[in-house]
Design an enzyme around this catalytic site. Sequence first.
Site, PDB file in Angstrom:
ATOM      1  N   HIS A 139       0.581  -1.180  -0.066  1.00  0.00           N
ATOM      2  CA  HIS A 139      -0.017   0.079   0.004  1.00  0.00           C
ATOM      3  C   HIS A 139       0.858   1.265  -0.018  1.00  0.00           C
ATOM      4  O   HIS A 139       0.422   2.318  -0.367  1.00  0.00           O
ATOM      5  CB  HIS A 139      -0.760   0.090   1.236  1.00  0.00           C
ATOM      6  CG  HIS A 139      -2.261   0.533   0.979  1.00  0.00           C
ATOM      7  ND1 HIS A 139      -2.369   1.339   0.165  1.00  0.00           N
ATOM      8  CD2 HIS A 139      -3.568   0.175   1.425  1.00  0.00           C
ATOM      9  CE1 HIS A 139      -3.760   1.968   0.271  1.00  0.00           C
ATOM     10  NE2 HIS A 139      -4.460   0.828   0.731  1.00  0.00           N
ATOM     11  N   ALA A 140       2.130   1.155   0.403  1.00  0.00           N
ATOM     12  CA  ALA A 140       3.015   2.300   0.493  1.00  0.00           C
ATOM     13  C   ALA A 140       3.116   2.901  -0.921  1.00  0.00           C
ATOM     14  O   ALA A 140       3.492   4.064  -1.274  1.00  0.00           O
ATOM     15  CB  ALA A 140       4.417   2.065   1.083  1.00  0.00           C
TER      16      ALA A 140
END
Length: 421
Positions: A139-140
Amino acid sequence: MEETAERDQPLTPAGRLFLQPGMDQVINCAIAVDSPLDVDAIKAEVRSSIMLKHPRFCSLMVRDSCGREHWRKTQVDVDRHVIVRHHPLSDLDPSISDEDAVNDFIADLSVSSPLPTDKPLWEIHLLTAHKTLVFRVHHALGDGISLMSMLLSCCRRADDPAQRPTIGGVGSASAAPNRRRWSVLALVKVVWFTLIYVLEFVLRVLWLKDKTTAVSGGDGVELWPRRLASARFRLDDMKIVKRVVADATINDVLFGIISCGLSRYLDIRSPKGKDHALPEGLRMTGVAMVNLRSQAGLQDMSKLMNSNSGSQWGNKFGMLLLPVYYHRGGSDPIQFVKRAKAMIDKKKLSLEAPFSYKIGDLIMSLFGAKAITMHMVSYAGIADLQILVAKEIIPDPKVLAKCFEDALLEMKEIAEAASKS
């Protein structure tokens, strides 16, 4: 050292947050196809795709001497990122369907297999026996809008392979500036609902807790084993329900389905008897992500990759608290949609989502992983609601999925009867 320092790019606050030990959020996306997987062709497509032109997909996540995370450009070895499994996932039980086998595989990945940091934070698992690709992205690297926009940019239309699929939210209508006229009353409502919901947000973060129910989690729930199931809806059925509630949206119908389905599930799972009966109107607090980009829907990749564009790549979302209220069996399911619409309309008028974005570190650390996580994707007239649960809390996610499906079907029957009368 100077060249490395110039090349490294710091992570955004949201990106750093998703890498914290208690969060470490990885998006798992399954794509099933009809034809056998051609491993060499898939690797060739990956090598030539826009994905490998994007700096985040070609960078390592590194930490400096102070522990601060940075992106460092590197050479991508596609063979390390494309992982091929030829044997069936359900070797011990051939009666398990492809969908169930893949769901169990993804559920295990979600808690047992973090992405290694010695390569860029993405992988593609090719499950050849099940004709399925599982795309794993940290998700980063970006939010759902960014990543789905990139995925669609790698696809082509079946009726015209030279053309990319049409992307909702891109075009003259959606790109037009927001010209909404604000009256004094509307501004007063914005201020009032913002004060109410921001105060509620702070109180929920610091003090207020929901009453324990059969679907409540516990300490460390983000590390508990998971199970995955899907509830499947026809968009036409959701539209039938939408038409009988004035000015309702598909999101209103979806949230009504979730509220009604959870109430049905609690009726099944909760202890019986007067001493254990759940109180009518019992609140369970949900957390929803909200896109904060000025453009709605998926985005044009050329704009996402343009640093001067108003719609940039990254994690651009806020949080809304969406309360779910329990109502005993026998309640009119359409009332769940009406209540959902009334609540969501007020939320839309508030600035709760931008507020939560500004204090995202605190919000996500407290509302990160829960006993139930749900995502919905619609395609070809069908909406799939993916339900990821902590199996020690909810051992029967297929029952929960059936509660959601039955809720929509009952709403549809009532809506059709109402329209005929």
